[in-house]
Enzyme design. Sequence first.
Site, short mmCIF file in Angstrom:
data_model
loop_
_atom_site.label_atom_id
_atom_site.label_comp_id
_atom_site.label_asym_id
_atom_site.label_seq_id
_atom_site.Cartn_x
_atom_site.Cartn_y
_atom_site.Cartn_z
N GLN A 86 0.79 -1.23 0.00
CA GLN A 86 0.00 0.00 0.00
C GLN A 86 0.82 1.29 0.00
O GLN A 86 0.52 2.21 -0.77
CB GLN A 86 -0.97 0.00 1.19
CG GLN A 86 -2.11 -0.99 1.04
CD GLN A 86 -3.06 -0.96 2.21
OE1 GLN A 86 -3.04 -0.04 3.04
NE2 GLN A 86 -3.90 -1.99 2.32
N HIS A 108 -7.82 -2.38 7.12
CA HIS A 108 -6.94 -2.63 8.26
C HIS A 108 -6.19 -1.32 8.53
O HIS A 108 -5.86 -0.59 7.61
CB HIS A 108 -5.97 -3.76 7.94
CG HIS A 108 -5.01 -4.11 9.05
ND1 HIS A 108 -5.37 -4.09 10.38
CD2 HIS A 108 -3.71 -4.49 9.03
CE1 HIS A 108 -4.34 -4.45 11.12
NE2 HIS A 108 -3.32 -4.69 10.33
#
Length: 332
Positions: A86, A108
């Site tokens: 990410q 998350h």
Amino acid sequence: MAKVYHDTEVSLEALKDKIVTIIGYGSQGRAHALNLRDSGIKVIVAVRPNGESWKRALEEGMTVEKIEDAVQKSDVLMFLIPDTEQPTIYKEKVLPYLRPNQALGFAHGFNIHFSQIVPPPFLDVFMVAPKGPGPLVRDLYVEGKGVPALFAVYQDYTQKCRDIALAYAKGIGATRAGVLETTFKEETETDLFGEQVVLCGGVTALIKAGFETLVEAGYQPEVAYYECLHEMKLIVDLINQGGISFMRKAISDTAKYGDITRGPRIVNEETKKEMRKILNEIQSGQFAKEWILENQVGRPVFNALLKKDEDHLIEKVGKVLREMMPWLKPKK
């Protein structure tokens, strides 16, 4: 007790006329994208051009774009690629194209909580984290049901971020079961703790230690495997179905007595001290720093430890025994 939000309390209005981009089309990404689309939300799937995910999304009727193109067209961006990927994707393909009032979503909290992604102040930032795997999120949605989820707001630039998060949760079917409000800090720290101390680290270490103890005492490895690993699913399924007390009603009195008198000798105060130490490592950011550095140098410790466990006797024995259990559909 935490407040639970259900379907009748939540509206999709906050996502009406908005475009939601799902970054990634793996287990969770596919489920979210299909469920949102079937809930009437405009969805773009953003993945690597011409890869397997790109092709599958197209085959399933999704609108598919390169990430940088999708960012410029979207109002909400949901990151559903691995945590370790990410930050780079965000820096290279998302950040340069962001504009005020967009919303960033996560399943998350790791990268936000540990500052691997630092969003500009003109964005909303939220989390919706289903408590089940992607295929289950999709299957239950199709059945008219849903998987429970956690949601959180990290940054509320528009003063509408909470509504967006809840609408997103409703769109994937989570409010059909119920969603709980949390924080990025709480979700991240408890998730890591659960993985390390109980669900993954704790359970696998306990299984191996029990197996090794029996084998070292002269018992057949195959029998040790059955008693310490194979039957684990029977007990976990009962606990999952109705809790610890429910499980104890389903086992013999002999097993029950051994459970309540011997179990505390295995997981004792010394064990809890180590648990608290691990929790502190998570809370302080020590674990995050260690894992980030491990990735930066090519994962030498990670790979070595995985290889060591893959070569363990329990794996060799298990491979043979699982061939005797066709219902398990053994996989490599």
